[in-house]
Design a protein around this motif. Structure first.
Motif, PDB file in Angstrom:
ATOM      1  N   PRO A 171       0.408  -1.502   0.012  1.00 17.00           N
ATOM      2  CA  PRO A 171       0.277  -0.062  -0.077  1.00 17.00           C
ATOM      3  C   PRO A 171       0.424   1.109   0.165  1.00 17.00           C
ATOM      4  CG  PRO A 171      -0.778  -1.335   1.944  1.00 17.00           C
ATOM      5  CD  PRO A 171       0.408  -2.566   1.072  1.00 17.00           C
ATOM      6  N   ASP A 172       0.023   2.540  -0.398  1.00 13.22           N
ATOM      7  CA  ASP A 172       0.828   3.546  -1.082  1.00 13.22           C
ATOM      8  C   ASP A 172       1.514   4.231   0.636  1.00 13.22           C
ATOM      9  OD1 ASP A 172       1.096   3.424  -3.633  1.00 13.22           O
ATOM     10  OD2 ASP A 172      -0.633   4.538  -3.854  1.00 13.22           O
ATOM     11  N   ASN A 173       1.166   4.343   1.634  1.00 15.40           N
ATOM     12  CA  ASN A 173       0.758   4.973   2.966  1.00 15.40           C
ATOM     13  C   ASN A 173       2.911   4.368   2.929  1.00 15.40           C
ATOM     14  OD1 ASN A 173      -0.584   2.537   3.278  1.00 15.40           O
ATOM     15  ND2 ASN A 173      -0.411   3.420   5.399  1.00 15.40           N
ATOM     16  N   ILE A 174       2.365   2.976   3.277  1.00 15.79           N
ATOM     17  CA  ILE A 174       3.833   2.339   3.759  1.00 15.79           C
ATOM     18  C   ILE A 174       5.016   2.847   2.572  1.00 15.79           C
ATOM     19  CG2 ILE A 174       4.522  -0.010   4.138  1.00 15.79           C
ATOM     20  CD1 ILE A 174       1.629  -1.258   4.641  1.00 15.79           C
ATOM     21  N   LYS A 175       4.170   2.747   1.932  1.00 17.63           N
ATOM     22  CA  LYS A 175       5.689   3.207   0.169  1.00 17.63           C
ATOM     23  C   LYS A 175       6.494   4.612   0.605  1.00 17.63           C
ATOM     24  CE  LYS A 175       4.297   0.369  -3.261  1.00 17.63           C
ATOM     25  NZ  LYS A 175       3.672   0.828  -5.626  1.00 17.63           N
ATOM     26  N   GLU A 176       5.534   5.186   1.213  1.00 23.34           N
ATOM     27  CA  GLU A 176       5.307   6.913   1.346  1.00 23.34           C
ATOM     28  C   GLU A 176       6.477   6.923   2.504  1.00 23.34           C
ATOM     29  OE1 GLU A 176       5.541   9.791  -0.042  1.00 23.34           O
ATOM     30  OE2 GLU A 176       3.961   8.096  -2.133  1.00 23.34           O
ATOM     31  N   GLY A 219      -1.046   2.202  10.467  1.00 23.26           N
ATOM     32  CA  GLY A 219      -2.076   2.434   9.258  1.00 23.26           C
ATOM     33  C   GLY A 219      -2.490   2.346   9.320  1.00 23.26           C
ATOM     34  N   PRO A 220      -3.163   2.612   8.781  1.00 26.19           N
ATOM     35  CA  PRO A 220      -4.539   2.150   8.163  1.00 26.19           C
ATOM     36  C   PRO A 220      -5.342   1.021   7.700  1.00 26.19           C
ATOM     37  CG  PRO A 220      -4.310   3.842   6.936  1.00 26.19           C
ATOM     38  CD  PRO A 220      -3.185   3.801   7.629  1.00 26.19           C
ATOM     39  N   SER A 279       4.794  -9.483   6.465  1.00 27.87           N
ATOM     40  CA  SER A 279       4.967  -9.892   4.521  1.00 27.87           C
ATOM     41  C   SER A 279       3.943 -10.239   3.920  1.00 27.87           C
ATOM     42  CB  SER A 279       5.972 -11.353   4.418  1.00 27.87           C
ATOM     43  OG  SER A 279       6.721 -11.101   4.993  1.00 27.87           O
ATOM     44  N   LYS A 280       3.493 -11.072   4.362  1.00 30.79           N
ATOM     45  CA  LYS A 280       1.898 -11.747   3.777  1.00 30.79           C
ATOM     46  C   LYS A 280       0.205 -10.754   3.655  1.00 30.79           C
ATOM     47  CE  LYS A 280       4.303 -15.621   3.489  1.00 30.79           C
ATOM     48  NZ  LYS A 280       4.305 -16.102   2.863  1.00 30.79           N
ATOM     49  N   ALA A 281      -0.093 -10.375   5.464  1.00 35.24           N
ATOM     50  CA  ALA A 281      -1.008  -9.430   4.911  1.00 35.24           C
ATOM     51  C   ALA A 281      -1.137  -7.620   4.758  1.00 35.24           C
ATOM     52  CB  ALA A 281      -1.416  -9.357   6.515  1.00 35.24           C
ATOM     53  N   TYR A 282       0.229  -7.634   4.699  1.00 28.87           N
ATOM     54  CA  TYR A 282       0.486  -6.022   4.433  1.00 28.87           C
ATOM     55  C   TYR A 282       1.196  -5.746   2.858  1.00 28.87           C
ATOM     56  CZ  TYR A 282      -0.724  -5.159   9.206  1.00 28.87           C
ATOM     57  OH  TYR A 282      -1.262  -4.831   9.957  1.00 28.87           O
ATOM     58  N   CYS A 283       1.062  -7.468   2.188  1.00 32.09           N
ATOM     59  CA  CYS A 283       1.843  -7.111   0.687  1.00 32.09           C
ATOM     60  C   CYS A 283       3.088  -6.505   0.895  1.00 32.09           C
ATOM     61  CB  CYS A 283       0.863  -6.514  -0.170  1.00 32.09           C
ATOM     62  SG  CYS A 283      -0.718  -7.059  -0.216  1.00 32.09           S
ATOM     63  N   GLN A 310      11.943  -1.199   8.605  1.00 36.98           N
ATOM     64  CA  GLN A 310      11.445  -1.002   9.439  1.00 36.98           C
ATOM     65  C   GLN A 310      10.514   0.291   9.775  1.00 36.98           C
ATOM     66  OE1 GLN A 310      14.394  -2.013  13.031  1.00 36.98           O
ATOM     67  NE2 GLN A 310      15.597  -1.712  12.013  1.00 36.98           N
ATOM     68  N   TRP A 311      11.086   1.316   9.225  1.00 38.25           N
ATOM     69  CA  TRP A 311       9.969   2.630   9.761  1.00 38.25           C
ATOM     70  C   TRP A 311       9.088   2.360   8.500  1.00 38.25           C
ATOM     71  CZ3 TRP A 311      10.063   5.318  12.949  1.00 38.25           C
ATOM     72  CH2 TRP A 311      11.435   6.291  13.641  1.00 38.25           C
ATOM     73  N   ALA A 312       9.163   1.136   6.895  1.00 40.92           N
ATOM     74  CA  ALA A 312       8.211   0.737   6.897  1.00 40.92           C
ATOM     75  C   ALA A 312       7.100   0.167   7.312  1.00 40.92           C
ATOM     76  CB  ALA A 312       8.146   0.440   5.336  1.00 40.92           C
ATOM     77  N   ALA A 313       7.930  -0.803   8.175  1.00 41.93           N
ATOM     78  CA  ALA A 313       6.792  -1.418   9.089  1.00 41.93           C
ATOM     79  C   ALA A 313       5.639  -1.056   9.913  1.00 41.93           C
ATOM     80  CB  ALA A 313       7.417  -2.985   9.805  1.00 41.93           C
ATOM     81  N   VAL A 314       7.210   0.703  10.362  1.00 43.04           N
ATOM     82  CA  VAL A 314       6.003   0.269  11.807  1.00 43.04           C
ATOM     83  C   VAL A 314       5.174   1.013  11.385  1.00 43.04           C
ATOM     84  CG1 VAL A 314       6.530   3.027  12.934  1.00 43.04           C
ATOM     85  CG2 VAL A 314       7.731   1.614  12.791  1.00 43.04           C
ATOM     86  N   GLU A 315       4.411   2.137   9.825  1.00 39.64           N
ATOM     87  CA  GLU A 315       3.525   2.403   9.929  1.00 39.64           C
ATOM     88  C   GLU A 315       2.714   1.124   8.792  1.00 39.64           C
ATOM     89  OE1 GLU A 315       2.352   5.188   8.921  1.00 39.64           O
ATOM     90  OE2 GLU A 315       1.142   5.491   7.403  1.00 39.64           O
ATOM     91  N   ALA A 316       2.783  -0.063   8.209  1.00 41.32           N
ATOM     92  CA  ALA A 316       2.429  -0.900   8.348  1.00 41.32           C
ATOM     93  C   ALA A 316       0.965  -0.881   9.860  1.00 41.32           C
ATOM     94  CB  ALA A 316       2.767  -2.452   7.701  1.00 41.32           C
ATOM     95  N   LEU A 317       2.392  -1.573  10.837  1.00 42.02           N
ATOM     96  CA  LEU A 317       1.354  -1.437  11.484  1.00 42.02           C
ATOM     97  C   LEU A 317       0.510  -0.648  12.473  1.00 42.02           C
ATOM     98  CD1 LEU A 317       4.353  -3.889  13.338  1.00 42.02           C
ATOM     99  CD2 LEU A 317       1.839  -4.490  12.064  1.00 42.02           C
TER     100      LEU A 317
END
Ligand SMILES: Cc1ncc(COP(=O)(O)O)c(C=O)c1O
Length: 401
Positions: free
Chosen positions: A46-51, A287-288, A239-243, A278-285
């Motif tokens: 998802p884009d918010n994670i990439k950003e 974020g929306p 890995s799986k749920a957050y693609c 790791q910073w992407a994973a912070v947003e994954a967990l």
């Protein structure tokens, strides 16, 4: 004197990677191949994670080593996840972050297994489990399940497998490769046994937690049996749920001495997982998460499509799993028949090889997962491709003589 280590003699290369490579080679040679081998979502991160990752790079947060087993922000996000989603209280000092769930699992085995220590693994299992246990010097102990039991282990079967040498029970629900997931009462039957065997620890791999369908409710062992909390390592990841398979972030919550030992192993091997990831994973967990039910709706449609179509293929029997993005049909009804090349199918490996040859559909044989004759389909690919692949499997089975 042999150059390669003796410990490698017991290890097999991954069958899932082998089939993916074979399909890729056929594609390169110009064949129309549908690959149903890979265990990763076809959706993009998802884009918010990439950003968040791009921002971390721009802010200079990705340039340096981090704390070996995870930045404080990610450990806090993991604690919040365990609390809100699983009702589990872990402090940041009880959390380990590694390069994918795979590293976390491997660290746990290296940290705990002495020669002869046994790890109970219900079969079918993810191909890496027995190999990881053996690389770490332990002994995998397989407990076979059946299609009739929904590929689930009973309390009695667990009880029979426990010996004085048992160190871990390794559970994986929803499962790779079957998609089977334990209900609360099925899990309770196992935790009731474990309560009586104080020397057995539980390693639960909850990687597919969010990928469940038809209102299935996910539970994890320490949540339903608090008496096991002190001897449970709860493994999960993004890995799986957050693609995010390519980002390589997994984590675990567990007893502090184990978490410390795992950090020590990581400090002397790979050090911290990638700072950007790791910073992407912070947003994954944090974020929306609205994309998860959207993806699940599509996964469920594909699962239902696979189950319906495969059950119409001659000689195939396909149970309907509760979760993940796999089905694990039996191909017992095709064994002994002859493929268009003239080859007689003696094993599930023959079945998948001839299927790839005749129809260009790449699936993985069941035997390396600990149960055959069967095969695993990953339906984490475009719905139209899943449908086309199932049509080809029907045709292949119909043409067997
Ligand atoms: C059951 C199971 N556990 C763990 C993993 C590893 O996940 P990661 O990509 O985070 O290392 C996988 C990946 O295929 C898996 O299927």
């Amino acid at each position: 004197m042999a150059f390669l280590a003796d410990s490698l003699k017991r290890i097999k290369p991954s069958a899932t990677i082998a089939v993916t490579d074979k399909a890729r080679a056929l594609k390169l040679a110009g064949r129309n191949v549908i690959g149903l081998g890979a265990g990763e979502p076809d959706f993009d991160t998802p884009d918010n994670i990439k950003e968040a990752a791009i921002k971390a790079i721009r802010d200079g947060k990705a340039s340096k080593y981090t704390n070996v087993d995870g930045i404080a922000e990610l450990k806090e996000a993991v604690c919040r996840k365990f609390k809100t989603e699983n009702g589990l209280d872990y402090k940041p000092s009880q959390v380990s972050v590694g390069t994918g769930g795979k590293q976390v699992l491997y660290n746990a085995f290296v940290a705990t297994l002495n020669p002869g220590d046994e790890v109970i693994i219900p079969a079918p299992y993810w191909v890496s489990y027995p190999e990881m246990v053996m690389l770490a010097g332990g002994e995998p102990v397989e407990v076979k399940t059946t299609m009739e039991s929904g590929f689930k282990m009973s309390g009695e079967a667990l009880e029979r497998a426990i010996t004085p040498k048992t160190k871990w029970l390794l559970l994986n629900s929803p499962s790779n490769p079957t998609g089977a997931a334990y209900t609360k009462s099925e899990l309770k039957a196992l935790t009731d046994v474990l309560v009586r065997h104080a020397h057995v620890h539980v390693l639960t791999d909850d990687m597919y937690e969010h990928l469940v369908y038809d209102d299935f409710q996910f539970f994890t062992p320490a949540q339903i049996e608090p008496r096991l909390y002190e001897r449970t390592l709860t493994v999960n990841g993004v890995s799986k749920a957050y693609c995010m398979t390519g980002w390589r972030i997994g984590f675990a919550g567990g007893p502090e001495p184990l978490i410390k030992a795992m950090a020590m192993i990581q400090s002397q091997s790979t050090s911290n997982p990638s700072a950007v990831s790791q910073w992407a994973a912070v947003e994954a967990l944090n974020g929306p998460k609205d994309f998860i039910p959207k993806h699940n709706k599509i996964f469920k449609e594909r699962r239902d499509l696979c189950v319906a179509m495969l059950n119409q293929a001659k000689g195939i029997q396909c149970p309907k799993p509760e979760g993940a993005f796999y089905v694990f049909p039996s191909c017992a009804g095709t064994i002994g028949k002859t493929a268009p090349t003239g080859k007689r199918l003696a094993t599930d490996e023959d079945f998948v090889t001839e299927l790839l040859e005749a129809e260009g559909v790449a699936v993985v044989q069941g035997t390396p997962f600990g149960l055959g004759p069967a095969f695993r389909i990953s339906y984490a690919t475009a719905t139209s491709a899943v449908q086309e692949a199932c049509e080809r499997i029907q045709r292949f089975c119909g043409n067997l003589r």
